[in-house]
Design an enzyme around this catalytic site. Structure first.
Site, PDB file in Angstrom:
ATOM      1  N   LYS A 194     -28.236  -5.880 -13.664  1.00  0.00           N
ATOM      2  CA  LYS A 194     -27.488  -4.871 -12.911  1.00  0.00           C
ATOM      3  C   LYS A 194     -28.405  -4.252 -11.863  1.00  0.00           C
ATOM      4  O   LYS A 194     -29.382  -3.589 -12.199  1.00  0.00           O
ATOM      5  CB  LYS A 194     -26.944  -3.770 -13.813  1.00  0.00           C
ATOM      6  CG  LYS A 194     -25.931  -2.876 -13.072  1.00  0.00           C
ATOM      7  CD  LYS A 194     -25.613  -1.598 -13.828  1.00  0.00           C
ATOM      8  CE  LYS A 194     -26.570  -0.476 -13.473  1.00  0.00           C
ATOM      9  NZ  LYS A 194     -26.422  -0.005 -12.059  1.00  0.00           N
ATOM     10  N   GLU A 268     -40.600   0.881 -16.582  1.00  0.00           N
ATOM     11  CA  GLU A 268     -41.535   1.192 -15.497  1.00  0.00           C
ATOM     12  C   GLU A 268     -40.895   2.329 -14.728  1.00  0.00           C
ATOM     13  O   GLU A 268     -39.867   2.151 -14.070  1.00  0.00           O
ATOM     14  CB  GLU A 268     -41.769  -0.047 -14.618  1.00  0.00           C
ATOM     15  CG  GLU A 268     -42.985   0.073 -13.718  1.00  0.00           C
ATOM     16  CD  GLU A 268     -42.622   0.533 -12.325  1.00  0.00           C
ATOM     17  OE1 GLU A 268     -42.799   1.751 -12.067  1.00  0.00           O
ATOM     18  OE2 GLU A 268     -42.181  -0.293 -11.521  1.00  0.00           O
ATOM     19  N   CYS A 302     -43.082   3.589  -6.186  1.00  0.00           N
ATOM     20  CA  CYS A 302     -43.438   4.349  -7.387  1.00  0.00           C
ATOM     21  C   CYS A 302     -44.937   4.575  -7.546  1.00  0.00           C
ATOM     22  O   CYS A 302     -45.358   5.619  -8.020  1.00  0.00           O
ATOM     23  CB  CYS A 302     -42.882   3.649  -8.628  1.00  0.00           C
ATOM     24  SG  CYS A 302     -43.382   1.917  -8.794  1.00  0.00           S
ATOM     25  N   GLU A 404     -42.595  13.990  -8.197  1.00  0.00           N
ATOM     26  CA  GLU A 404     -42.473  12.792  -7.374  1.00  0.00           C
ATOM     27  C   GLU A 404     -41.455  13.063  -6.273  1.00  0.00           C
ATOM     28  O   GLU A 404     -40.291  13.348  -6.543  1.00  0.00           O
ATOM     29  CB  GLU A 404     -42.034  11.604  -8.223  1.00  0.00           C
ATOM     30  CG  GLU A 404     -41.987  10.299  -7.456  1.00  0.00           C
ATOM     31  CD  GLU A 404     -41.637   9.114  -8.345  1.00  0.00           C
ATOM     32  OE1 GLU A 404     -42.205   8.032  -8.135  1.00  0.00           O
ATOM     33  OE2 GLU A 404     -40.787   9.278  -9.252  1.00  0.00           O
TER      34      GLU A 404
END
Length: 498
Positions: A194, A268, A302, A404
């Site tokens: 997905k 992750e 990331c 972040e």
């Protein structure tokens, strides 16, 4: 800030294979969705809809998982050897590279990544398949381990774990799925994939490549829809393994479900990495590698080191270099090869970045370049553009130093000695990436060893397909890449003999 005003291609005439689709890929064919709703795909450079995909439901997930389960247990894939699967991976790699242009254009239209970035997606995906193909001998070699007392031995079998649910994010929709798909296929698993809702079309091109390479029906399946679809996949009783890349809050939700089900999971997740600038750092060399290491993909990566930790003795010098480097990079149409910085990938992220910038100004950070929205001309007028921004005089307690941001924003903090630099780098809930810039390689290595993170580079950062990549703390569980990434898709059996 430098704005790229070069003429760009007309989007409605671009040669891309998918725009508005109504199907999922299940059991070797594109099948109509059981769900009746659609997700619109928006080009963030123009903020206009250019495509759509169906929103699947439980019936679509059931069909995909059942197809994968049948292919795993009774289909031709179940009878293949690792060498045969490796040969398939090599054919897939060739087929992907033959689709380089359409992959790049579709990816850029989905998330606004510049073609300077996405033009390498096919080659990188192909190289991942080719790397994992080299690990086939590790699955075929007999692994015999003697008992310590000499009274027999154990034959260790490495079996595929089963049907795998693979869920990828929107920032690198091709390669962050392939990092899961390639080892799963080599191991002998079958998959249901997905993609993220903003980027649901580009991976269909990879599916076409796999079909052309001769992957049997049911081995790879693709469904589209929102996060609910991921929940249905994660909790399906015939799914044996989950691999997810995305935000830490969603990762926690998936981890909780997998813990309840005792289902193996690889996560992750987010990052807040630091680039430590040592006293002897070559700032000219750092400038050449700054954007790739600290602002790649318009800051939507990331592992990049968006916190720069500079020594007090060179702080102003570092701020000046970073400001000049970021301000001098072109922002513009992602479809122009000269563009370095594109738009935010979607409206939600656009507003999130602007909110972080507002908090930085309120808390006393100084904007040395950028700091707000960017206004481009022509069909890009309504695009989701934020000026590439450098924030100086940032302190550790500021929100932009802790969270972040996932946008074109670099923060620069000051440290007095190397112990404080390491403490600042480790003063985060995350632990994914990092860089140490310094001329003395031995000293830089000492600092790299002291940073509590899954990966760290010395004077640059890049992923190595043969080395494990994963996060510590809130940045995830398990690793991808390398032989270690392959083991995540294996189930071990020991057969004891005398």
């Amino acid at each position: 800030m430098t704005i790229n005003t070069t003429a760009h291609p007309t989007r409605d005439t671009l040669d891309i294979p998918y725009r508005h689709v109504t199907t999922h890929f299940i059991d070797g064919t594109y099948q109509p969705s059981h769900g009746q709703d659609i997700i619109e795909v928006t080009d963030p450079a123009t903020n206009t809809v250019w495509g759509s995909v169906p929103v699947g439901n439980q019936d679509d997930v059931d069909a995909a998982v059942e197809a994968a389960h049948a292919a795993f247990t009774t289909g031709p894939w179940a009878d293949t050897t690792p060498t045969q699967r490796a040969e398939t991976l090599l054919r897939i790699a060739d087929e992907i590279e033959a689709r380089t242009k359409e992959l790049s254009l579709t990816n850029s239209l989905e998330n606004g990544s510049p073609v300077a970035e996405t033009s390498g997606a096919a080659a990188n995906a192909a190289s991942i398949f080719r790397y994992f193909a080299t690990l086939a001998p590790e699955l075929e070699a007999d692994d015999v381990r003697p008992f310590p007392n000499g009274q027999g031995d154990s034959l260790v079998r490495k079996d595929p774990i089963g049907v795998c649910a693979l869920i990828a994010p929107w920032n690198f929709p091709i390669n962050l799925m392939v990092t899961k798909l390639a080892p799963a296929l080599l191991a002998g698993c079958t998959v249901v994939m997905k993609p993220a809702s903003p980027t649901p079309l580009s991976f269909r091109i990879i599916v076409d490549a796999m079909t052309a390479a001769g992957v049997p029906a049911g081995v790879v399946n693709l469904v589209t829809g929102p996060g609910l679809m991921g929940d249905l996949m994660v909790r399906h009783p015939k799914v044996a393994k989950v691999a997810f890349t995305g935000s830490t809050p969603v990762g926690r939700h998936i981890a909780a479900a997998c813990g309840e089900l005792l289902r193996p999971v690889t996560l992750e997740l987010g990052g807040k990495s630091s680039a430590i600038v040592l006293e002897d750092a070559d700032l000219e060399e750092m400038s050449a590698r700054l954007i790739r290491s600290c602002m790649r993909n318009t800051g939507q990566t990331c592992y990049i080191s968006t916190r720069i930790l500079a020594p007090a003795s060179r702080y102003e010098e570092v701020v000046a270099m970073v400001t000049e480097t970021i301000a001098g990079a072109l922002q513009g149409d992602p479809l122009d090869p000269a563009t370095v910085f594109g738009p935010s990938a979607n409206l939600s992220q656009y507003h999130s970045v602007l909110d972080h910038l507002a908090s930085a100004k309120e808390e006393g950070a100084q904007v040395s370049t950028g700091g707000g929205t960017a206004q481009l001309d022509g069909e890009l007028t309504d695009g989701l553009y934020i000026q590439p921004t450098v924030l100086a005089d940032v302190t550790p307690e500021m929100r932009v130093a802790r969270e972040e941001i996932f946008g074109p924003v670099i923060t620069i903090l000051k440290y007095s000695d190397i112990d404080e630099a390491i403490s600042l780098a480790n003063n985060t809930e995350f632990g994914l990436g990092g860089v140490v810039f310094g001329a003395d390689q031995e000293k830089a290595l000492e600092v790299a060893d002291a940073v509590d993170t899954g990966s760290v580079g010395i004077n640059f950062f890049a992923s190595n397909h043969s080395a494990p990549f994963g996060g510590r703390n809130d940045s995830g569980l398990g690793v991808e890449y390398g032989p270690e990434g392959l083991t995540a898709y294996l189930s071990y059996k020991s057969i004891h003999r005398r």
